[in-house]
Design a protein around this motif. Structure first.
Motif, PDB file in Angstrom:
ATOM      1  N   ASP A  56       0.818  -1.207   0.000  1.00 19.49           N
ATOM      2  CA  ASP A  56       0.000   0.000   0.000  1.00 19.49           C
ATOM      3  C   ASP A  56       0.857   1.263   0.000  1.00 19.49           C
ATOM      4  O   ASP A  56       0.329   2.361  -0.007  1.00 19.49           O
ATOM      5  CB  ASP A  56      -0.917   0.024   1.231  1.00 19.49           C
ATOM      6  CG  ASP A  56      -2.065  -0.944   1.103  1.00 19.49           C
ATOM      7  OD1 ASP A  56      -2.357  -1.355  -0.045  1.00 19.49           O
ATOM      8  OD2 ASP A  56      -2.668  -1.291   2.128  1.00 19.49           O
ATOM      9  N   ASP A  57       2.195   1.111   0.020  1.00 16.47           N
ATOM     10  CA  ASP A  57       3.070   2.283   0.043  1.00 16.47           C
ATOM     11  C   ASP A  57       2.943   3.124  -1.221  1.00 16.47           C
ATOM     12  O   ASP A  57       3.084   4.330  -1.189  1.00 16.47           O
ATOM     13  CB  ASP A  57       4.531   1.862   0.198  1.00 16.47           C
ATOM     14  CG  ASP A  57       4.807   1.303   1.572  1.00 16.47           C
ATOM     15  OD1 ASP A  57       4.058   1.661   2.511  1.00 16.47           O
ATOM     16  OD2 ASP A  57       5.753   0.523   1.712  1.00 16.47           O
TER      17      ASP A  57
ATOM     18  N   PHE B 252       5.622  13.646  -0.418  1.00 17.49           N
ATOM     19  CA  PHE B 252       6.344  12.480  -0.913  1.00 17.49           C
ATOM     20  C   PHE B 252       7.221  11.873   0.167  1.00 17.49           C
ATOM     21  O   PHE B 252       7.301  10.655   0.306  1.00 17.49           O
ATOM     22  CB  PHE B 252       7.167  12.908  -2.140  1.00 17.49           C
ATOM     23  CG  PHE B 252       7.986  11.820  -2.746  1.00 17.49           C
ATOM     24  CD1 PHE B 252       7.382  10.775  -3.426  1.00 17.49           C
ATOM     25  CD2 PHE B 252       9.370  11.849  -2.655  1.00 17.49           C
ATOM     26  CE1 PHE B 252       8.133   9.775  -4.003  1.00 17.49           C
ATOM     27  CE2 PHE B 252      10.126  10.851  -3.231  1.00 17.49           C
ATOM     28  CZ  PHE B 252       9.514   9.811  -3.908  1.00 17.49           C
ATOM     29  N   TRP B 253       7.900  12.707   0.969  1.00 18.11           N
ATOM     30  CA  TRP B 253       8.829  12.219   1.978  1.00 18.11           C
ATOM     31  C   TRP B 253       8.139  11.571   3.165  1.00 18.11           C
ATOM     32  O   TRP B 253       8.801  11.027   4.038  1.00 18.11           O
ATOM     33  CB  TRP B 253       9.734  13.350   2.450  1.00 18.11           C
ATOM     34  CG  TRP B 253      10.725  13.702   1.403  1.00 18.11           C
ATOM     35  CD1 TRP B 253      10.698  14.803   0.586  1.00 18.11           C
ATOM     36  CD2 TRP B 253      11.855  12.949   0.992  1.00 18.11           C
ATOM     37  NE1 TRP B 253      11.744  14.766  -0.288  1.00 18.11           N
ATOM     38  CE2 TRP B 253      12.479  13.623  -0.055  1.00 18.11           C
ATOM     39  CE3 TRP B 253      12.407  11.737   1.425  1.00 18.11           C
ATOM     40  CZ2 TRP B 253      13.632  13.161  -0.681  1.00 18.11           C
ATOM     41  CZ3 TRP B 253      13.552  11.281   0.799  1.00 18.11           C
ATOM     42  CH2 TRP B 253      14.145  11.984  -0.236  1.00 18.11           C
ATOM     43  N   GLN B 254       6.811  11.617   3.222  1.00  9.82           N
ATOM     44  CA  GLN B 254       6.093  10.968   4.310  1.00  9.82           C
ATOM     45  C   GLN B 254       5.839   9.495   4.027  1.00  9.82           C
ATOM     46  O   GLN B 254       5.371   8.775   4.900  1.00  9.82           O
ATOM     47  CB  GLN B 254       4.773  11.684   4.566  1.00  9.82           C
ATOM     48  CG  GLN B 254       4.955  13.070   5.149  1.00  9.82           C
ATOM     49  CD  GLN B 254       3.634  13.793   5.320  1.00  9.82           C
ATOM     50  OE1 GLN B 254       2.709  13.621   4.535  1.00  9.82           O
ATOM     51  NE2 GLN B 254       3.560  14.618   6.349  1.00  9.82           N
TER      52      GLN B 254
ATOM     53  N   GLN C  83      11.351   7.034   2.789  1.00  6.42           N
ATOM     54  CA  GLN C  83      12.223   7.342   3.919  1.00  6.42           C
ATOM     55  C   GLN C  83      13.303   6.275   4.074  1.00  6.42           C
ATOM     56  O   GLN C  83      14.481   6.589   4.264  1.00  6.42           O
ATOM     57  CB  GLN C  83      11.406   7.449   5.204  1.00  6.42           C
ATOM     58  CG  GLN C  83      10.453   8.613   5.230  1.00  6.42           C
ATOM     59  CD  GLN C  83       9.479   8.545   6.401  1.00  6.42           C
ATOM     60  OE1 GLN C  83       9.340   7.512   7.060  1.00  6.42           O
ATOM     61  NE2 GLN C  83       8.805   9.655   6.661  1.00  6.42           N
ATOM     62  N   LEU C  84      12.906   5.010   3.970  1.00  9.12           N
ATOM     63  CA  LEU C  84      13.869   3.919   4.106  1.00  9.12           C
ATOM     64  C   LEU C  84      14.873   3.918   2.955  1.00  9.12           C
ATOM     65  O   LEU C  84      16.064   3.658   3.158  1.00  9.12           O
ATOM     66  CB  LEU C  84      13.144   2.576   4.197  1.00  9.12           C
ATOM     67  CG  LEU C  84      12.324   2.362   5.465  1.00  9.12           C
ATOM     68  CD1 LEU C  84      11.529   1.067   5.388  1.00  9.12           C
ATOM     69  CD2 LEU C  84      13.228   2.363   6.688  1.00  9.12           C
TER      70      LEU C  84
END
Length: 103
Positions: free
Chosen positions: A3-4, A22-24, A29-30
């Protein structure tokens, strides 16, 4: 599929708001953390700090692999193959060959 990158099948609940930026997105992030660790490993490698390079490379592999390896293993348990299978095999092979930067 995760679901990412896509909306879940059901309606969004009160706590299931899509990310505003976008960065959330957790996978992004990983990937960023993994990239920073890889860069640090390359710098440490160039500076002949082999122990630090190995730690950074393994950290990058662990963080980056956490985005696809668990789902790949679940799919394999159900008898399904996918691109994650190829990535997992390639990473494991690179580690076995001692090419941590490639993994």
């Amino acid at each position: 599929m995760s679901d990412d990158c896509c909306a879940p099948d059901g309606p969004l609940g009160a706590d299931d708001q899509p990310p505003e930026h976008f960065w959330q997105i957790r996978a992004v992030q990983l990937a960023a953390i993994s990239g920073v660790l890889l860069g640090a490993g390359l710098i440490a490698d160039a500076a002949d700090a082999e122990s630090a390079a190995v730690v950074c490379y393994l950290g990058a592999l662990g963080v980056g692999g956490s985005t696809f390896v668990p789902e790949t293993l679940r799919a394999l348990a159900k008898g399904r193959l996918g691109v994650g299978t190829l990535m997992t095999i390639a990473a494991a092979g690179a580690v076995l060959l001692g090419e941590l930067g490639e993994a």
